[in-house]
Design an enzyme around this catalytic site. Sequence first.
Site, short mmCIF file in Angstrom:
data_model
loop_
_atom_site.label_atom_id
_atom_site.label_comp_id
_atom_site.label_asym_id
_atom_site.label_seq_id
_atom_site.Cartn_x
_atom_site.Cartn_y
_atom_site.Cartn_z
CG HIS A 1 -1.89 -1.20 1.18
ND1 HIS A 1 -2.60 -1.63 0.08
CD2 HIS A 1 -2.15 -2.09 2.17
CE1 HIS A 1 -3.26 -2.73 0.41
NE2 HIS A 1 -3.01 -3.04 1.65
CG ASP B 1 -5.25 -6.19 -0.04
OD1 ASP B 1 -5.48 -7.09 0.78
OD2 ASP B 1 -5.03 -5.02 0.31
C1 NGQ Z 1 -5.68 -7.63 6.20
N1 NGQ Z 1 -6.43 -5.68 5.02
O1 NGQ Z 1 -4.63 -8.02 6.70
O2 NGQ Z 1 -6.48 -8.36 5.62
C2 NGQ Z 1 -5.99 -6.15 6.30
C3 NGQ Z 1 -7.03 -5.93 7.35
C4 NGQ Z 1 -5.84 -5.45 9.46
C5 NGQ Z 1 -5.94 -4.60 4.46
N2 NGQ Z 1 -4.99 -3.98 5.11
C6 NGQ Z 1 -6.64 -6.44 8.70
N3 NGQ Z 1 -6.37 -4.16 3.31
O3 NGQ Z 1 -5.39 -4.48 8.90
O4 NGQ Z 1 -5.64 -5.66 10.65
ZN ZN Z 2 -3.30 -6.93 2.74
#
Ligand code: NGQ
Ligand code: ZN
Length: 459
Positions: free
Chosen positions: A276, A327
């Site tokens: 990101h 993602d």
């Molecule tokens: C993830 N998703 O690891 O799936 C994360 C959400 C978090 C993104 N960063 C969970 N898009 O950040 O703790």
């Molecule tokens: Zn991720």
Amino acid sequence: MKGSPGTISKSLYFDSLLLPDGWARNVRLMIRDGLIVAIERNSEAVCGDESHAIGLPGMPNLHSHAFQRGMAGLAERRGPDHDSFWTWRAIMYRFVDRMTPDDVRAIAALAYVEMLEGGFTRVGEFHYLHHDRGGTHFDDPAEMSGAIVAAVADAGIGLTLLPVLYSHSGFGAEPPHEGQARFILSVDQFVRLLEGADRHAAALPDAVVGIAPHSLRAVAPDQLSALTDLAARRPIHIHIAEQAKEVEDCIRWSGRRPVEWLLEHVDVNERWCLVHATHMTDSEATAFGRSGAIAGLCPITEANLGDGLFPADPFLAAGGRYGIGSDSNVLIDCSEEIRLLEYGQRLMRRGRNMLARDAGKSTGATIYAAALAGGGAALGVEPGIAVGLPADIVSLDADHPAFVHRHGDALTDSFIFAAGQRAIDCVWRYGEKLVERGRHRAHGRVARDYHAVLEKLIA
Ligand code: NGQ
Ligand code: ZN
């Protein structure tokens, strides 16, 4: 499928093929045991060659959470308050709560089938769902990694498995939330997970196992340095600066912004992938670009979650490298990731042809080449169509109207901007043709299995 040693098991012929130095005409590829063993340019097709019109190297997908495919489209209904990344995450945590390893295997298998159909031939699976319901540990700490490996073996995609350390709910080692119980590990437990992940991945022909501290929110500084020591030569991936709140929390905790903090405290180099990195000042973007690390850009998910737009200009001016990832897998489509990456920059800066930096350069070809190189580097493999590398290839349907009178880089531009995924015909992975006329040969079976699991989970 394996030929006896010394024999060519397959030969492919392309009228136009995208090689590391650009589009080439009339190319024969000889493949043995999944690998390209010879490339003949300016050649004629020989009896026994399988002929195709247009071929490109398969794209690495450097960032996936495969299980999230199962909730795609289920978080698009407006809630009572301001919907955000954080409200999406609460829905995601509820969805993950009930999944068994077999559910994960079935959902991931469909996601990987769709990735191959979408032009991705290797996935970086950023894998943090480690434990059973309620956080109970499995006997095999890498049980869930085994489910990922089984899904990969079923779909046939290449794997770079990125076992994740997730320990805290916020900066300053805040204790985890209940919804995170299935992710939580100490560094010692992570060491055992990594051993198990290596063991499971050894069943695949060319898997790579990296290391992934989840984020600066979820991993404390001492844990981060333990993991970088542990990584040795493995790829290291981390989520960084995706949300404005994350930047504010990081400043409150350390006085630094996330990318700034990371670059100050860790030797961020070519082995790193910063996923990101949406919120950076120009000086952060410049320093990151100079570090040699890869930016893991996930344009569809970043748009879907309302993250923001990557500051490509200062990053690229500093020589920054990037790759693309799917993602959350809300939509799986390599061409759309590339298109949206460019379109985000056009909309933000009100111009055209933003990522092709030099006059005369094709936008599609520039991004395709950059994402191929950056994605390969992030996943610990050499990408592209070259002798000694796996035959990971995508062919396009030359009858698609978008390709009429297109040659060279105009083929890439027309694929990305004018045709998209519907133009994909065949996909070979490790020398095997897994996708034909845009459909994976196991699509029906894998989709039925997925259907049964979703009925159970959503009921
Ligand atoms: C993830 N998703 O690891 O799936 C994360 C959400 C978090 C993104 N960063 C969970 N898009 O950040 O703790
Ligand atoms: Zn991720």
